[in-house]
Design an enzyme around this catalytic site. Structure first.
Site, PDB file in Angstrom:
ATOM      1  N   ASP A 128       0.972  -1.143   0.027  1.00  0.00           N
ATOM      2  CA  ASP A 128      -0.086  -0.175  -0.015  1.00  0.00           C
ATOM      3  C   ASP A 128       0.799   1.184  -0.028  1.00  0.00           C
ATOM      4  OD1 ASP A 128      -2.078  -1.842   0.020  1.00  0.00           O
ATOM      5  OD2 ASP A 128      -2.472  -1.695   2.270  1.00  0.00           O
TER       6      ASP A 128
ATOM      7  N   THR B 243      -1.882  -5.462  -4.060  1.00  0.00           N
ATOM      8  CA  THR B 243      -2.024  -3.912  -4.573  1.00  0.00           C
ATOM      9  C   THR B 243      -3.473  -3.123  -4.391  1.00  0.00           C
ATOM     10  OG1 THR B 243      -2.548  -4.490  -6.944  1.00  0.00           O
ATOM     11  CG2 THR B 243      -0.087  -4.502  -6.249  1.00  0.00           C
TER      12      THR B 243
ATOM     13  N   LYS C  96     -11.990  -4.914  -4.108  1.00  0.00           N
ATOM     14  CA  LYS C  96     -13.328  -4.732  -3.171  1.00  0.00           C
ATOM     15  C   LYS C  96     -14.499  -4.180  -4.092  1.00  0.00           C
ATOM     16  CE  LYS C  96     -11.205  -4.346   1.325  1.00  0.00           C
ATOM     17  NZ  LYS C  96      -9.833  -4.163   0.991  1.00  0.00           N
TER      18      LYS C  96
ATOM     19  N   GLY D 156     -23.969  -6.758 -11.276  1.00  0.00           N
ATOM     20  CA  GLY D 156     -22.898  -7.428 -12.158  1.00  0.00           C
ATOM     21  C   GLY D 156     -22.232  -6.764 -13.450  1.00  0.00           C
TER      22      GLY D 156
ATOM     23  N   TYR E 166      -5.348  -5.737  14.548  1.00  0.00           N
ATOM     24  CA  TYR E 166      -4.199  -6.774  14.363  1.00  0.00           C
ATOM     25  C   TYR E 166      -4.240  -7.990  15.164  1.00  0.00           C
ATOM     26  CZ  TYR E 166      -2.008  -3.565  11.357  1.00  0.00           C
ATOM     27  OH  TYR E 166      -1.816  -2.203  10.277  1.00  0.00           O
TER      28      TYR E 166
HETATM   29  O1  6AU Z   1      -1.406  -4.739   7.218  1.00  0.00           O
HETATM   30  P1  6AU Z   1      -2.188  -3.362   7.027  1.00  0.00           P
HETATM   31  O2  6AU Z   1      -3.005  -2.999   8.173  1.00  0.00           O
HETATM   32  O3  6AU Z   1      -1.072  -2.334   6.725  1.00  0.00           O
HETATM   33  O4  6AU Z   1      -2.986  -3.458   5.757  1.00  0.00           O
HETATM   34  C1  6AU Z   1      -4.065  -4.389   5.493  1.00  0.00           C
HETATM   35  C2  6AU Z   1      -4.526  -4.453   4.082  1.00  0.00           C
HETATM   36  C3  6AU Z   1      -4.853  -3.272   3.548  1.00  0.00           C
HETATM   37  C4  6AU Z   1      -6.454  -3.246   3.453  1.00  0.00           C
HETATM   38  O5  6AU Z   1      -7.080  -2.697   2.526  1.00  0.00           O
HETATM   39  C5  6AU Z   1      -6.653  -4.905   3.412  1.00  0.00           C
HETATM   40  O6  6AU Z   1      -5.370  -5.404   4.060  1.00  0.00           O
HETATM   41  N1  6AU Z   1      -7.855  -5.570   4.283  1.00  0.00           N
HETATM   42  C6  6AU Z   1      -8.650  -6.305   3.636  1.00  0.00           C
HETATM   43  C7  6AU Z   1      -8.362  -6.987   2.246  1.00  0.00           C
HETATM   44  C8  6AU Z   1      -7.446  -7.441   2.116  1.00  0.00           C
HETATM   45  O7  6AU Z   1      -9.396  -7.284   1.600  1.00  0.00           O
HETATM   46  C9  6AU Z   1      -9.820  -6.844   4.406  1.00  0.00           C
HETATM   47  C10 6AU Z   1     -10.127  -6.541   5.719  1.00  0.00           C
HETATM   48  O8  6AU Z   1     -10.936  -6.771   6.350  1.00  0.00           O
HETATM   49  N2  6AU Z   1      -9.039  -5.709   6.178  1.00  0.00           N
HETATM   50  C11 6AU Z   1      -7.867  -5.270   5.732  1.00  0.00           C
HETATM   51  O9  6AU Z   1      -7.057  -4.717   6.208  1.00  0.00           O
HETATM   52  O10 6AU Z   1      -4.474  -3.003   2.083  1.00  0.00           O
END
Ligand code: 6AU
Length: 263
Positions: free
Chosen positions: A39, A62, A95, A100, A216
């Protein structure tokens, strides 16, 4: 569940999705269940991370719409090259969440042409099953494997994707298991005989969360809950961290937790 206790190698032989079979084979060959979330805001940072961390990951995730100097030629073309050189898959975390017909063009065309290069993308199940039909239609002219993850649960505080919504998302995924190969989730989903790939964000070994609702969990916690792939962003590349050292640390922790699970 029975699937959780099988090796990635065994699952690579039997998975209903060609994309998942390819992914499970990469994980087995490279001994990694780490997906790094790139990111960042510039193409230089993105491509540098993809090149230096490539050996340690099975997937690069990405958000191409956050890259300020994005052009298809200068970002996607070299990223695809790197994915071949280091043998990882690319996951555009788009996301999708519309009807559709709309998601089909958002996926296949426009500036980003995601279906052309992203092996994996994701979508909310909120609009109902038509979103899968639309996205699948967007892969019609693509010869390489493509796969979709549905967001069944989220890592953020107060998420509405719980309980009945999560269960109904799993039902919708069953509609097309050739294309919809798994979930973004915090726990194992599907029944004992179904092999959905669970990819889990909200993983961090040094932080509890951020100021905007992210939460986290540890690598051991998510993998023992049934997660197949850990998604790590800022835990690896936040300011002051050494991304190569952190990638190795998360890869090792992820592989150790997986090995303990399948023993
Ligand atoms: O480890 P981070 O917190 O720096 O980044 C987490 C990444 C970000 C969010 O857009 C994504 O994971 N994410 C998603 C995804 C992957 O779909 C879903 C979710 O529930 N939580 C989340 O953080 O790029």
């Amino acid at each position: 569940s029975a699937i959780t206790l099988k090796t990635y190698e065994d699952r690579a032989r039997t998975h209903p999705s060609p994309l998942a079979r390819r992914l499970l084979k990469i994980m087995t060959d490279k001994q990694t269940n780490l997906c790094v979330s790139l990111d960042v805001q510039t193409k230089t940072e993105l491509l540098h991370l993809a090149d230096t961390l490539g050996p340690y990951v099975c997937v690069f995730k990405t958000h191409v719409d956050t890259v300020e100097d994005f052009t298809y030629e200068s970002v996607i073309v070299p990223l695809v090259e790197l994915s071949k050189r280091h043998n990882f898959l690319i996951f555009e975390d788009r996301k999708f969440a519309d009807i559709g017909s709309t998601v089909k063009s958002q996926y296949a065309s426009g500036i980003f042409k995601i279906a052309q290069w992203a092996h994996i993308t994701n979508a909310h199940a909120l609009p109902g099953p038509g979103i899968i039909d639309g996205l699948f239609a967007g892969t019609k002219d693509i010869s390489e494997e493509r796969g979709l993850l549905l967001l069944a649960e989220m890592s953020s505080a107060g998420s509405l994707a719980t309980g009945d919504y999560t269960d109904k998302t799993v039902d919708i995924a069953r509609k097309n298991m050739f294309f919809t190969f798994g979930f973004i989730a915090q726990s194992r989903l599907g029944n004992d005989n179904e092999d959905f790939i669970i990819m889990t964000p909200g993983v961090g070994l040094d932080d509890k969360g951020d100021s905007l609702g992210q939460q986290y969990r540890t690598v051991d916690d998510v993998v023992s809950s049934g997660s197949d792939i850990i998604i790590v962003g800022r835990g690896i590349f936040a300011k002051g961290r050494d991304p190569i050292a952190e990638s190795k640390r998360y890869r090792d922790a992820g592989w150790k937790a997986y090995t303990a699970r399948v023993k």
